[in-house]
Scaffold this motif. Structure first.
Motif, PDB file in Angstrom:
ATOM      1  N   GLY A   1       0.794  -1.238   0.000  1.00 14.53           N
ATOM      2  CA  GLY A   1       0.000   0.000   0.000  1.00 14.53           C
ATOM      3  C   GLY A   1       0.822   1.282   0.000  1.00 14.53           C
ATOM      4  N   ILE A   2       2.031   1.215  -0.562  1.00 19.64           N
ATOM      5  CA  ILE A   2       2.861   2.423  -0.649  1.00 19.64           C
ATOM      6  C   ILE A   2       3.048   2.786  -2.115  1.00 19.64           C
ATOM      7  N   PHE A   3       2.747   4.023  -2.467  1.00 23.45           N
ATOM      8  CA  PHE A   3       2.941   4.505  -3.841  1.00 23.45           C
ATOM      9  C   PHE A   3       4.283   5.230  -3.896  1.00 23.45           C
ATOM     10  N   ALA A   4       5.249   4.683  -4.646  1.00 24.70           N
ATOM     11  CA  ALA A   4       6.554   5.338  -4.804  1.00 24.70           C
ATOM     12  C   ALA A   4       6.984   5.181  -6.255  1.00 24.70           C
ATOM     13  N   ASN A   5       7.936   6.019  -6.668  1.00 24.14           N
ATOM     14  CA  ASN A   5       8.316   6.036  -8.083  1.00 24.14           C
ATOM     15  C   ASN A   5       9.605   5.264  -8.360  1.00 24.14           C
ATOM     16  N   PRO A   6       9.548   4.228  -9.225  1.00 25.94           N
ATOM     17  CA  PRO A   6      10.778   3.526  -9.605  1.00 25.94           C
ATOM     18  C   PRO A   6      11.511   4.318 -10.683  1.00 25.94           C
TER      19      PRO A   6
ATOM     20  N   LEU B   1      11.410   9.034  -3.400  1.00 26.36           N
ATOM     21  CA  LEU B   1      10.389   9.294  -2.386  1.00 26.36           C
ATOM     22  C   LEU B   1      10.220  10.792  -2.168  1.00 26.36           C
ATOM     23  N   THR B   2       8.982  11.230  -2.104  1.00 23.19           N
ATOM     24  CA  THR B   2       8.703  12.627  -1.751  1.00 23.19           C
ATOM     25  C   THR B   2       7.460  12.644  -0.880  1.00 23.19           C
ATOM     26  N   LEU B   3       7.545  13.382   0.221  1.00 22.56           N
ATOM     27  CA  LEU B   3       6.385  13.513   1.102  1.00 22.56           C
ATOM     28  C   LEU B   3       5.636  14.798   0.783  1.00 22.56           C
ATOM     29  N   MET B   4       4.515  14.970   1.474  1.00 24.56           N
ATOM     30  CA  MET B   4       3.755  16.226   1.410  1.00 24.56           C
ATOM     31  C   MET B   4       3.669  16.780   2.821  1.00 24.56           C
ATOM     32  N   ALA B   5       3.436  18.074   2.898  1.00 23.54           N
ATOM     33  CA  ALA B   5       3.277  18.719   4.208  1.00 23.54           C
ATOM     34  C   ALA B   5       2.088  18.137   4.963  1.00 23.54           C
ATOM     35  N   THR B   6       1.169  17.525   4.236  1.00 24.48           N
ATOM     36  CA  THR B   6      -0.071  17.020   4.834  1.00 24.48           C
ATOM     37  C   THR B   6       0.015  15.545   5.270  1.00 24.48           C
ATOM     38  N   HIS B   7       1.180  14.922   5.102  1.00 27.43           N
ATOM     39  CA  HIS B   7       1.342  13.575   5.657  1.00 27.43           C
ATOM     40  C   HIS B   7       1.383  13.657   7.187  1.00 27.43           C
ATOM     41  N   THR B   8       1.194  12.501   7.830  1.00 24.65           N
ATOM     42  CA  THR B   8       1.281  12.456   9.289  1.00 24.65           C
ATOM     43  C   THR B   8       2.505  11.621   9.688  1.00 24.65           C
ATOM     44  N   ASP B   9       2.862  11.702  10.962  1.00 17.85           N
ATOM     45  CA  ASP B   9       3.971  10.878  11.464  1.00 17.85           C
ATOM     46  C   ASP B   9       3.666   9.392  11.269  1.00 17.85           C
ATOM     47  N   GLU B  10       2.399   9.050  11.385  1.00 21.07           N
ATOM     48  CA  GLU B  10       1.990   7.648  11.217  1.00 21.07           C
ATOM     49  C   GLU B  10       2.248   7.172   9.775  1.00 21.07           C
ATOM     50  N   HIS B  11       1.928   8.047   8.808  1.00 21.11           N
ATOM     51  CA  HIS B  11       2.226   7.692   7.413  1.00 21.11           C
ATOM     52  C   HIS B  11       3.718   7.402   7.248  1.00 21.11           C
ATOM     53  N   VAL B  12       4.543   8.313   7.820  1.00 19.34           N
ATOM     54  CA  VAL B  12       5.998   8.180   7.657  1.00 19.34           C
ATOM     55  C   VAL B  12       6.468   6.855   8.247  1.00 19.34           C
ATOM     56  N   GLN B  13       5.950   6.511   9.431  1.00 20.73           N
ATOM     57  CA  GLN B  13       6.360   5.254  10.058  1.00 20.73           C
ATOM     58  C   GLN B  13       5.976   4.052   9.195  1.00 20.73           C
ATOM     59  N   LYS B  14       4.789   4.137   8.585  1.00 24.66           N
ATOM     60  CA  LYS B  14       4.341   3.021   7.725  1.00 24.66           C
ATOM     61  C   LYS B  14       5.262   2.871   6.518  1.00 24.66           C
ATOM     62  N   ILE B  15       5.721   4.002   5.979  1.00 29.84           N
ATOM     63  CA  ILE B  15       6.637   3.940   4.820  1.00 29.84           C
ATOM     64  C   ILE B  15       7.956   3.289   5.262  1.00 29.84           C
ATOM     65  N   ILE B  16       8.464   3.710   6.422  1.00 26.98           N
ATOM     66  CA  ILE B  16       9.729   3.134   6.921  1.00 26.98           C
ATOM     67  C   ILE B  16       9.563   1.615   7.134  1.00 26.98           C
ATOM     68  N   ASP B  17       8.462   1.226   7.759  1.00 21.67           N
ATOM     69  CA  ASP B  17       8.226  -0.202   8.029  1.00 21.67           C
ATOM     70  C   ASP B  17       8.153  -1.004   6.724  1.00 21.67           C
ATOM     71  N   ALA B  18       7.496  -0.415   5.718  1.00 23.80           N
ATOM     72  CA  ALA B  18       7.370  -1.118   4.431  1.00 23.80           C
ATOM     73  C   ALA B  18       8.748  -1.269   3.783  1.00 23.80           C
ATOM     74  N   PHE B  19       9.568  -0.229   3.851  1.00 22.66           N
ATOM     75  CA  PHE B  19      10.922  -0.306   3.275  1.00 22.66           C
ATOM     76  C   PHE B  19      11.774  -1.332   4.024  1.00 22.66           C
ATOM     77  N   ALA B  20      11.549  -1.461   5.345  1.00 20.25           N
ATOM     78  CA  ALA B  20      12.305  -2.461   6.121  1.00 20.25           C
ATOM     79  C   ALA B  20      11.968  -3.860   5.607  1.00 20.25           C
ATOM     80  N   GLN B  21      10.673  -4.124   5.514  1.00 21.58           N
ATOM     81  CA  GLN B  21      10.219  -5.464   5.095  1.00 21.58           C
ATOM     82  C   GLN B  21      10.626  -5.762   3.641  1.00 21.58           C
TER      83      GLN B  21
END
Ligand SMILES: Cc1ncc(COP(=O)(O)O)c(C=O)c1O
Length: 396
Positions: A347-352, A367-387
């Motif tokens: 469920g992460i949209f990123a550009n190859p 990867l590029t974020l928006m000012a309107t993302h939340t800390d929770e979104h950021v954590q989910k992106i990090i977790d997805a990149f870990a896995q």
């Protein structure tokens, strides 16, 4: 006899990727460009948009566009030169020039068209355009459309810039063109050095602030503000309205006489219709929001720092970016496609971004974020990149 369509029928790369389920392009988004988007009825965290400040779905931006539709209709049906100009466009040009500390401005229908028009009308026979190897394609295409010569220097390498300048005939017209913030790597050009070297060799300087406008510099005025070079050291600043300004369009600002010349000679402006008034009204509103409120930018940089730290702690190579563009280097094109698929499934949209757009072995997930993302979104992106990174073997 050669068939002009043969190359099309023989073009297989994208079809193979589609069949393998690793094709990450032309993704049809079914919602507004927000921190979360809908694709195929499923929610994704949008980590690959240039809507840096989150203005594309901002209520004030939408209100400005709707009011312009009510007043001016859906389009102007022509080139500004003949029948498509509006007071809105004239006012926005003046505002953009003031924002960038320049005398005058000129709008184009897109950022791509802006570079085609600006560069091709300036570089004439016997002139030289000197470009960074990672400059945006629209700059290179503008030079190809011109009558002059192109010389390239190694990315952000000032010794190489001097080397190429020293080889150009002394009396030739010269224009150094650089991206302020490079669109794939997110690093900033060394503008003070470029200004110094340009002066030494009598070259004019143009900076493409597509990814810098509204983002870098103390008040978001871009690369010149970032380096304290707003007293005419840079001759032309150009930009697009499709990223931070969250709509579509391009602009150039500079001295009155130069802009006046471009207004009457830049073919991509003269022979193309104006962007619709709704876009112009939204850009005008975006400029007002950027000038009067730094909280969006502050939040974007805070969230980006958190994402960068999280990914670096996992062991990812993020290059030398100091901006909201984070290139996560994954090695081969194959790794990049695998990474895209794994992230997509989570469920992460990123550009190859693969070679030849980047050097072989330096494929990346941009990867590029928006000012309107939340800390929770950021954590989910990090977790997805870990896995994803562990399963593919990019990180341990
Ligand atoms: C540095 C740079 N210049 C110009 C453009 C073209 O702008 P637009 O996409 O708005 O036509 C882009 C877009 O990607 C860009 O990154």
């Amino acid at each position: 006899m050669a068939d002009i369509f043969e190359k099309c029928r023989n073009y297989k790369d994208a079809k193979i990727a589609m069949r393998m389920g690793i094709y990450g392009y032309f993704q049809p988004i079914e919602s507004a460009q927000g921190p979360e988007v809908m694709l195929g009825g499923k929610k994704y965290i949008m980590a690959g948009s240039n809507n840096y400040l989150g203005l594309a779905n901002d209520p004030e931006m939408k209100k400005a566009a709707l009011e312009a539709v009510e007043k001016y209709g859906t389009g102007v049906a022509g080139s500004r030169l003949l029948n498509g100009n509006t007071k809105l466009a004239d006012n926005l040009e003046a505002k953009l020039a003031k924002f960038k500390r320049k005398q005058a401005g000129l709008l184009f229908a897109t950022g791509y068209q802006m570079n085609l028009g600006v560069v091709s009308c300036l570089i004439k026979k016997g002139d030289y355009a000197i470009v960074d190897k990672l400059d945006h394609a629209s700059i290179l295409d503008g030079i190809k459309m011109s009558e002059g010569e192109m010389v390239r220097f190694k990315h952000n390498d000032m010794a190489d810039l001097e080397r190429v300048l020293a080889k150009i005939p002394e009396d030739a017209g010269k224009l150094i063109i650089v991206d302020g913030v490079f669109s794939m790597e997110g690093d900033i050009c060394p503008l003070p050095d470029i200004v110094k070297i340009g002066k030494k060799y009598g070259a004019r300087i143009m900076v493409d602030d597509a990814h810098a406008t509204g983002i870098i510099g103390k008040t978001g005025r871009g690369t010149c503000e970032h380096f304290g070079l707003e007293n005419g050291e840079v001759d032309l600043i150009v930009g697009t309205c499709s990223k931070t300004f969250a709509t579509v369009g391009g602009f150039v600002v500079g001295d009155e006489d130069i802009i006046h010349y471009m207004r009457h000679n830049a073919r991509s402006q003269i022979f193309s219709a104006s962007m619709p008034p709704s876009c112009i009204a939204s850009i005008t509103k975006a400029l007002e929001l950027i000038e009067n409120d730094t909280s969006r930018r502050d939040n974007l940089f805070r969230l980006t720092a958190k994402l960068k730290k999280g990914l670096e702690e996992l062991g990812y190579d993020l290059g030398t970016s100091t901006t909201p563009i984070l290139p996560v280097h994954v090695g081969s094109n194959e790794n990049c496609f695998k990474m895209w698929r794994a992230l997509h499934e989570m469920g992460i949209f990123a550009n190859p971004v693969i070679s030849p757009a980047v050097p072989p072995g330096r494929a990346l997930m941009r990867l590029t974020l928006m000012a309107t993302h939340t800390d929770e979104h950021v954590q989910k992106i990090i977790d997805a990149f870990a896995q994803a990174g562990r399963s593919i073997g990019i990180i341990k």
